[in-house]
Design an enzyme around this catalytic site. Structure first.
Site, short mmCIF file in Angstrom:
data_model
loop_
_atom_site.label_atom_id
_atom_site.label_comp_id
_atom_site.label_asym_id
_atom_site.label_seq_id
_atom_site.Cartn_x
_atom_site.Cartn_y
_atom_site.Cartn_z
N SER A 161 0.82 -1.21 0.00
CA SER A 161 0.00 0.00 0.00
C SER A 161 0.86 1.26 0.00
O SER A 161 2.00 1.26 0.47
CB SER A 161 -0.91 0.02 1.23
OG SER A 161 -1.64 -1.17 1.33
N1 SAH Z 1 -0.10 -4.88 4.12
C1 SAH Z 1 0.55 -5.41 2.95
C2 SAH Z 1 -0.31 -5.15 1.73
C3 SAH Z 1 -0.55 -6.42 1.02
S1 SAH Z 1 -1.72 -6.35 -0.30
C4 SAH Z 1 1.97 -4.90 2.80
O1 SAH Z 1 2.40 -4.04 3.59
O2 SAH Z 1 2.66 -5.38 1.91
C5 SAH Z 1 -3.03 -7.32 0.39
C6 SAH Z 1 -2.71 -8.72 0.74
O3 SAH Z 1 -3.92 -9.33 1.20
C7 SAH Z 1 -2.24 -9.60 -0.42
O4 SAH Z 1 -0.98 -10.12 -0.11
C8 SAH Z 1 -3.29 -10.70 -0.51
O5 SAH Z 1 -2.76 -11.96 -0.86
C9 SAH Z 1 -3.84 -10.70 0.90
N2 SAH Z 1 -5.15 -11.31 1.08
C10 SAH Z 1 -6.26 -11.23 0.29
N3 SAH Z 1 -7.26 -11.97 0.80
C11 SAH Z 1 -6.78 -12.54 1.95
C12 SAH Z 1 -7.30 -13.42 2.93
N4 SAH Z 1 -8.55 -13.91 2.86
N5 SAH Z 1 -6.52 -13.78 3.95
C13 SAH Z 1 -5.26 -13.33 4.06
N6 SAH Z 1 -4.69 -12.51 3.17
C14 SAH Z 1 -5.43 -12.11 2.12
#
Ligand code: SAH
Length: 265
Positions: free
Chosen positions: A108
């Site tokens: 993000s």
């Molecule tokens: N906070 C992260 C942003 C990651 S983007 C950072 O700092 O890098 C969002 C993430 O949510 C992705 O990696 C995706 O795989 C995950 N995601 C989506 N649905 C999910 C679920 N049901 N359980 C766990 N992770 C999930």
């Protein structure tokens, strides 16, 4: 850091193996953690001998654009974001932009991380204690936001459904020695009951609605923030507060997040 590790349990379930690392509170010693001595890695190319200045400038730009909670800005100034992105993207690590982290996912934008954490810091329990308490993050991704959350919370549980990203985050975070952090590989749509109730819940992926089990895992006085698909398929930030009387839901600005998906892969 404790890892709920993929190899120990059957697919789909949350899994567990521990490798305790050095205790170091980022709240108490934020400056120490950013140094290359502690991370044990050479400074990234293109960022000079020390990335602290670059990071400080990013925080100054965030501060100039919008008022932010001082603790949130301190946390953003502490965490070496360039260590969470691929080498080819390192020079963009301190721009206010989301960046690809593989598997079709993104880290993000710093301004969005700051905004969501500001809102969490205004939850009832966070206001009372001055910190985020017990935190659940859904969507570990590369682990960047989990590290920022460790500066602001007492205990952080972060769940990721994509094994490749869980492994990447484990590697990125291992050098920081965050004992208050537990990484879980599994479906975050189910929350993580073993560590509930949570004072703060933050989702980094957008679903059709806030899952019921996240609400059930909130502490009284706790606050949740999540992107949710609204009218016309537009995403917006939704905040839920749990009080003695029940739940209060408020809708905020439009945002853009990757989708929340069920199951783990
Ligand atoms: N906070 C992260 C942003 C990651 S983007 C950072 O700092 O890098 C969002 C993430 O949510 C992705 O990696 C995706 O795989 C995950 N995601 C989506 N649905 C999910 C679920 N049901 N359980 C766990 N992770 C999930």
């Amino acid at each position: 850091m404790i890892n709920d590790h993929p190899k120990d349990k059957p697919a789909g379930a949350a899994r567990s193996a521990k490798f305790p690392l050095r205790l170091e509170s980022m709240v108490r010693a934020p400056k120490k953690l950013v140094s290359s001595e502690l991370t044990g890695r050479a400074p990234a190319a293109g960022l000079g001998l020390d990335s602290e200045d670059v990071r400080r400038r990013m925080v100054e730009r965030l501060r100039a654009a919008n008022p932010h909670h001082a603790g949130v800005l301190r946390a953003l100034a502490s965490v070496p974001r360039h260590r969470f992105v691929d080498a080819a993207l390192v020079t963009q690590a301190y721009e206010d932009t989301s960046l690809p982290i593989g598997h079709g996912q993104t880290i993000s934008k710093p301004s969005v991380v700051a905004r969501m954490l500001d809102v969490l810091m205004e939850g009832a329990n966070a206001q009372r204690t001055g910190q985020l308490g017990r935190v659940l993050e859904i969507g570990t991704g590369c682990g960047y936001q989990a590290a920022v959350l460790c500066c602001l919370g007492r205990q952080v549980v972060s769940i990721e459904r994509i094994r490749g990203l869980y492994d990447k985050a484990s590697a990125n975070l291992a050098a920081l020695g965050l004992q208050q952090l537990r990484l879980v590989y599994g479906d975050g749509m189910l929350g993580h009951p073993p560590n509930a109730p949570y004072d703060s819940i933050i989702a980094a992926a957008c679903g059709a609605e806030v899952p019921e089990c996240w609400l059930a895992q909130m502490a009284v006085g706790g606050r949740l923030i999540s992107p949710v698909v609204g009218a016309g398929k537009r995403q917006m930030l939704v905040v839920v507060d749990r009080t003695e009387a029940g739940y209060q839901r408020t809708e905020h600005e439009a945002v853009q997040f990757v989708p929340l998906k069920s199951g783990s892969i």
